[in-house]
Write a protein that holds these residues in place. Structure first.
Motif, mmCIF file in Angstrom:
data_model
loop_
_atom_site.group_PDB
_atom_site.id
_atom_site.type_symbol
_atom_site.label_atom_id
_atom_site.label_comp_id
_atom_site.label_asym_id
_atom_site.label_seq_id
_atom_site.Cartn_x
_atom_site.Cartn_y
_atom_site.Cartn_z
ATOM 1 N N ASN A 143 5.441 3.594 1.850
ATOM 2 C CA ASN A 143 5.037 2.244 1.460
ATOM 3 C C ASN A 143 4.858 1.398 2.715
ATOM 4 O O ASN A 143 5.756 1.339 3.561
ATOM 5 N N LEU A 181 5.379 10.143 0.674
ATOM 6 C CA LEU A 181 4.993 8.838 0.142
ATOM 7 C C LEU A 181 5.554 7.777 1.076
ATOM 8 O O LEU A 181 6.762 7.735 1.305
ATOM 9 N N ILE A 188 0.851 -1.190 0.000
ATOM 10 C CA ILE A 188 0.000 0.000 0.000
ATOM 11 C C ILE A 188 0.885 1.238 0.000
ATOM 12 O O ILE A 188 1.858 1.313 0.768
ATOM 13 N N LEU A 189 0.543 2.201 -0.843
ATOM 14 C CA LEU A 189 1.250 3.479 -0.869
ATOM 15 C C LEU A 189 0.379 4.536 -0.211
ATOM 16 O O LEU A 189 -0.736 4.801 -0.655
ATOM 17 N N GLU A 190 0.877 5.109 0.856
ATOM 18 C CA GLU A 190 0.225 6.240 1.521
ATOM 19 C C GLU A 190 0.739 7.517 0.865
ATOM 20 O O GLU A 190 1.948 7.688 0.706
ATOM 21 N N VAL A 191 -0.176 8.402 0.488
ATOM 22 C CA VAL A 191 0.191 9.663 -0.155
ATOM 23 C C VAL A 191 -0.412 10.814 0.649
ATOM 24 O O VAL A 191 -1.621 10.850 0.869
ATOM 25 N N GLU A 232 -4.300 9.649 1.424
ATOM 26 C CA GLU A 232 -4.952 8.643 0.590
ATOM 27 C C GLU A 232 -4.028 7.446 0.465
ATOM 28 O O GLU A 232 -2.821 7.562 0.625
ATOM 29 N N HIS A 233 -4.638 6.295 0.144
ATOM 30 C CA HIS A 233 -3.894 5.047 -0.006
ATOM 31 C C HIS A 233 -4.104 4.490 -1.413
ATOM 32 O O HIS A 233 -5.220 4.538 -1.937
ATOM 33 N N TYR A 234 -3.048 3.944 -1.981
ATOM 34 C CA TYR A 234 -3.079 3.389 -3.339
ATOM 35 C C TYR A 234 -2.479 1.991 -3.316
ATOM 36 O O TYR A 234 -1.577 1.715 -2.534
ATOM 37 N N LYS A 235 -3.000 1.144 -4.222
ATOM 38 C CA LYS A 235 -2.438 -0.200 -4.327
ATOM 39 C C LYS A 235 -2.022 -0.487 -5.744
ATOM 40 O O LYS A 235 -2.381 0.223 -6.658
ATOM 41 N N ILE A 277 -2.713 -1.752 4.557
ATOM 42 C CA ILE A 277 -3.345 -0.508 5.005
ATOM 43 C C ILE A 277 -3.533 -0.526 6.519
ATOM 44 O O ILE A 277 -3.434 0.498 7.190
#
Length: 93
Positions: A55, A53, A2-5, A90-93, A59
């Motif tokens: 990683n 950013l 998961i990438l936290e931005v 926000e979180h991205y996968k 989450i």
């Protein structure tokens, strides 16, 4: 993974102080369960703006493991008073 931005807008005139505080705070986050890596970049066009950013393995490692920890309270004390407005994460996968 998961990438936290988080886009961080720092109160005017406090960027240098924020960077010093983040240098200390990064040692907190890097020891957390599920932490993989992070990058913080300073905006070229706006001197008081940064992007963070982080990683994480999951989450939950961020939202529960980190945010509900005693270490997060130290993180907040070091950094949260610099933000205006408070960042959206926000979180991205």
């Amino acid at each position: 993974m998961i990438l936290e931005v988080a886009v961080l807008n720092i109160k005017k005139g406090l960027s240098e102080e924020f960077e010093k505080a983040f240098h200390e705070a990064k040692n907190i986050i890097s020891l957390m369960k599920g932490y993989i890596s992070h990058e913080m970049k300073k905006c070229v066009e706006q001197d008081n703006k940064y992007i963070l950013l982080v990683n994480w393995e999951t989450i939950e490692d961020h939202e529960i493991g980190f945010r509900k920890s005693d270490e997060y309270q130290k993180w907040k004390t070091l950094l949260h008073h610099f933000y205006e407005p408070f960042p959206t994460v926000e979180h991205y996968k």
